[in-house]
Scaffold this motif. Sequence first.
Motif, mmCIF file in Angstrom:
data_model
loop_
_atom_site.group_PDB
_atom_site.id
_atom_site.type_symbol
_atom_site.label_atom_id
_atom_site.label_comp_id
_atom_site.label_asym_id
_atom_site.label_seq_id
_atom_site.Cartn_x
_atom_site.Cartn_y
_atom_site.Cartn_z
ATOM 1 N N LEU A 35 3.876 1.426 -6.738
ATOM 2 C CA LEU A 35 2.890 2.039 -5.858
ATOM 3 C C LEU A 35 1.737 2.695 -6.616
ATOM 4 C CD1 LEU A 35 5.261 3.484 -3.128
ATOM 5 C CD2 LEU A 35 3.847 1.426 -3.001
ATOM 6 N N ASP A 36 2.000 3.283 -7.764
ATOM 7 C CA ASP A 36 0.922 3.872 -8.561
ATOM 8 C C ASP A 36 -0.029 2.800 -9.075
ATOM 9 O OD1 ASP A 36 1.788 6.500 -8.240
ATOM 10 O OD2 ASP A 36 3.058 6.420 -10.020
ATOM 11 N N ALA A 37 0.533 1.707 -9.552
ATOM 12 C CA ALA A 37 -0.294 0.595 -10.034
ATOM 13 C C ALA A 37 -1.074 -0.033 -8.882
ATOM 14 C CB ALA A 37 0.574 -0.452 -10.721
ATOM 15 N N LEU A 38 -0.456 -0.091 -7.717
ATOM 16 C CA LEU A 38 -1.145 -0.618 -6.536
ATOM 17 C C LEU A 38 -2.373 0.233 -6.223
ATOM 18 C CD1 LEU A 38 -1.296 -2.558 -4.126
ATOM 19 C CD2 LEU A 38 0.216 -0.982 -2.891
ATOM 20 N N ALA A 39 -2.199 1.543 -6.214
ATOM 21 C CA ALA A 39 -3.330 2.438 -5.952
ATOM 22 C C ALA A 39 -4.443 2.224 -6.978
ATOM 23 C CB ALA A 39 -2.865 3.889 -5.951
ATOM 24 N N ASP A 40 -4.083 2.077 -8.228
ATOM 25 C CA ASP A 40 -5.084 1.854 -9.276
ATOM 26 C C ASP A 40 -5.861 0.567 -9.036
ATOM 27 O OD1 ASP A 40 -4.335 4.193 -10.542
ATOM 28 O OD2 ASP A 40 -3.075 3.178 -12.040
ATOM 29 N N CYS A 41 -5.152 -0.517 -8.757
ATOM 30 C CA CYS A 41 -5.826 -1.810 -8.561
ATOM 31 C C CYS A 41 -6.627 -1.836 -7.262
ATOM 32 C CB CYS A 41 -4.816 -2.949 -8.593
ATOM 33 S SG CYS A 41 -4.240 -3.337 -10.257
ATOM 34 N N LEU A 42 -6.101 -1.221 -6.212
ATOM 35 C CA LEU A 42 -6.849 -1.164 -4.957
ATOM 36 C C LEU A 42 -8.142 -0.385 -5.123
ATOM 37 C CD1 LEU A 42 -4.036 -0.517 -2.312
ATOM 38 C CD2 LEU A 42 -5.329 -2.637 -2.647
ATOM 39 N N SER A 43 -8.108 0.654 -5.923
ATOM 40 C CA SER A 43 -9.308 1.476 -6.108
ATOM 41 C C SER A 43 -10.423 0.712 -6.809
ATOM 42 C CB SER A 43 -8.982 2.754 -6.873
ATOM 43 O OG SER A 43 -8.635 2.466 -8.204
ATOM 44 N N GLU A 44 -10.101 -0.406 -7.414
ATOM 45 C CA GLU A 44 -11.103 -1.227 -8.098
ATOM 46 C C GLU A 44 -11.699 -2.312 -7.214
ATOM 47 O OE1 GLU A 44 -9.209 -2.687 -11.619
ATOM 48 O OE2 GLU A 44 -8.870 -0.683 -12.425
ATOM 49 N N LEU A 45 -11.220 -2.451 -5.970
ATOM 50 C CA LEU A 45 -11.690 -3.530 -5.097
ATOM 51 C C LEU A 45 -13.140 -3.353 -4.670
ATOM 52 C CD1 LEU A 45 -8.636 -4.211 -2.762
ATOM 53 C CD2 LEU A 45 -9.384 -5.526 -4.756
ATOM 54 N N GLY A 46 -13.563 -2.144 -4.378
ATOM 55 C CA GLY A 46 -14.950 -1.894 -4.015
ATOM 56 C C GLY A 46 -15.237 -2.068 -2.536
ATOM 57 N N LYS A 47 -16.408 -1.587 -2.140
ATOM 58 C CA LYS A 47 -16.758 -1.519 -0.725
ATOM 59 C C LYS A 47 -17.068 -2.876 -0.095
ATOM 60 C CE LYS A 47 -21.611 -0.495 -1.533
ATOM 61 N NZ LYS A 47 -22.708 0.413 -1.263
ATOM 62 N N ASN A 48 -17.238 -3.902 -0.885
ATOM 63 C CA ASN A 48 -17.508 -5.230 -0.332
ATOM 64 C C ASN A 48 -16.235 -6.036 -0.110
ATOM 65 O OD1 ASN A 48 -20.306 -4.957 -0.130
ATOM 66 N ND2 ASN A 48 -20.542 -5.415 -2.297
ATOM 67 N N THR A 49 -15.111 -5.326 0.013
ATOM 68 C CA THR A 49 -13.820 -5.974 0.234
ATOM 69 C C THR A 49 -13.171 -5.393 1.480
ATOM 70 O OG1 THR A 49 -13.512 -6.273 -2.142
ATOM 71 C CG2 THR A 49 -11.551 -6.450 -0.773
ATOM 72 N N CYS A 50 -12.558 -6.271 2.257
ATOM 73 C CA CYS A 50 -11.789 -5.853 3.420
ATOM 74 C C CYS A 50 -10.375 -6.409 3.261
ATOM 75 C CB CYS A 50 -12.420 -6.373 4.707
ATOM 76 S SG CYS A 50 -11.533 -5.840 6.187
ATOM 77 N N VAL A 51 -9.389 -5.539 3.360
ATOM 78 C CA VAL A 51 -7.989 -5.942 3.306
ATOM 79 C C VAL A 51 -7.450 -5.885 4.730
ATOM 80 C CG1 VAL A 51 -5.700 -5.431 2.398
ATOM 81 C CG2 VAL A 51 -7.718 -5.038 0.964
ATOM 82 N N VAL A 52 -6.949 -7.021 5.192
ATOM 83 C CA VAL A 52 -6.415 -7.135 6.547
ATOM 84 C C VAL A 52 -4.913 -7.353 6.453
ATOM 85 C CG1 VAL A 52 -6.491 -8.434 8.712
ATOM 86 C CG2 VAL A 52 -8.587 -8.142 7.353
ATOM 87 N N LEU A 53 -4.156 -6.509 7.119
ATOM 88 C CA LEU A 53 -2.705 -6.645 7.146
ATOM 89 C C LEU A 53 -2.284 -7.165 8.508
ATOM 90 C CD1 LEU A 53 0.167 -6.250 6.010
ATOM 91 C CD2 LEU A 53 0.047 -3.880 6.838
ATOM 92 N N LEU A 54 -1.617 -8.312 8.510
ATOM 93 C CA LEU A 54 -1.061 -8.891 9.728
ATOM 94 C C LEU A 54 0.439 -8.628 9.771
ATOM 95 C CD1 LEU A 54 -2.750 -12.411 9.458
ATOM 96 C CD2 LEU A 54 -3.601 -10.416 10.706
ATOM 97 N N ASN A 55 0.991 -8.582 10.948
ATOM 98 C CA ASN A 55 2.445 -8.487 11.138
ATOM 99 C C ASN A 55 3.065 -7.284 10.434
ATOM 100 O OD1 ASN A 55 2.547 -11.004 12.626
ATOM 101 N ND2 ASN A 55 2.143 -11.990 10.662
ATOM 102 N N ASP A 56 2.457 -6.123 10.629
ATOM 103 C CA ASP A 56 2.996 -4.927 9.983
ATOM 104 C C ASP A 56 4.384 -4.567 10.514
ATOM 105 O OD1 ASP A 56 1.723 -3.904 12.440
ATOM 106 O OD2 ASP A 56 2.122 -1.922 11.603
ATOM 107 N N LYS A 57 4.691 -4.942 11.742
ATOM 108 C CA LYS A 57 6.024 -4.650 12.288
ATOM 109 C C LYS A 57 7.109 -5.408 11.532
ATOM 110 C CE LYS A 57 4.420 -3.381 16.844
ATOM 111 N NZ LYS A 57 4.342 -3.706 18.253
ATOM 112 N N ASP A 58 6.818 -6.638 11.144
ATOM 113 C CA ASP A 58 7.777 -7.416 10.344
ATOM 114 C C ASP A 58 7.973 -6.773 8.978
ATOM 115 O OD1 ASP A 58 8.397 -9.889 12.006
ATOM 116 O OD2 ASP A 58 6.212 -9.927 12.001
ATOM 117 N N MET A 59 6.871 -6.320 8.395
ATOM 118 C CA MET A 59 6.941 -5.660 7.101
ATOM 119 C C MET A 59 7.777 -4.381 7.205
ATOM 120 S SD MET A 59 3.896 -3.910 4.881
ATOM 121 C CE MET A 59 3.837 -2.567 6.051
ATOM 122 N N ARG A 60 7.533 -3.599 8.235
ATOM 123 C CA ARG A 60 8.283 -2.351 8.429
ATOM 124 C C ARG A 60 9.775 -2.617 8.613
ATOM 125 N NH1 ARG A 60 5.014 2.150 9.745
ATOM 126 N NH2 ARG A 60 2.846 1.608 10.078
#
Length: 91
Positions: A35-60
């Motif tokens: 999770l720490d590494a995820l936060a680091d890499c996500l912080s480098e994506l920048g404002k021209n990126t959109c992350v869309v999560l589908l099927n969050d109920k399945d993930m949960r």
Amino acid sequence: MRVIILDGKMMKTPEETHAYIAKEADFPPYYGKNLDALADCLSELGKNTCVVLLNDKDMRKSLGSYADRLLSVFEETSSEPYSFNFVICEE
């Protein structure tokens, strides 16, 4: 704009989840797969990126409380100035 689509159905264990996210987001080889590494890499994506999560109920369902921690990382990181957009969509 770069769009990264993540399917919660592909996130069955923490290990599989990190490998899947790394592949879809094209994270560097040194990504630490936690999770720490995820936060680091996500912080480098920048404002021209959109992350869309589908099927969050399945993930949960698969990840249990780890899903809450994972979503917190996405939500907290995306709330930083000049950061990516994060959207949860149900199909």
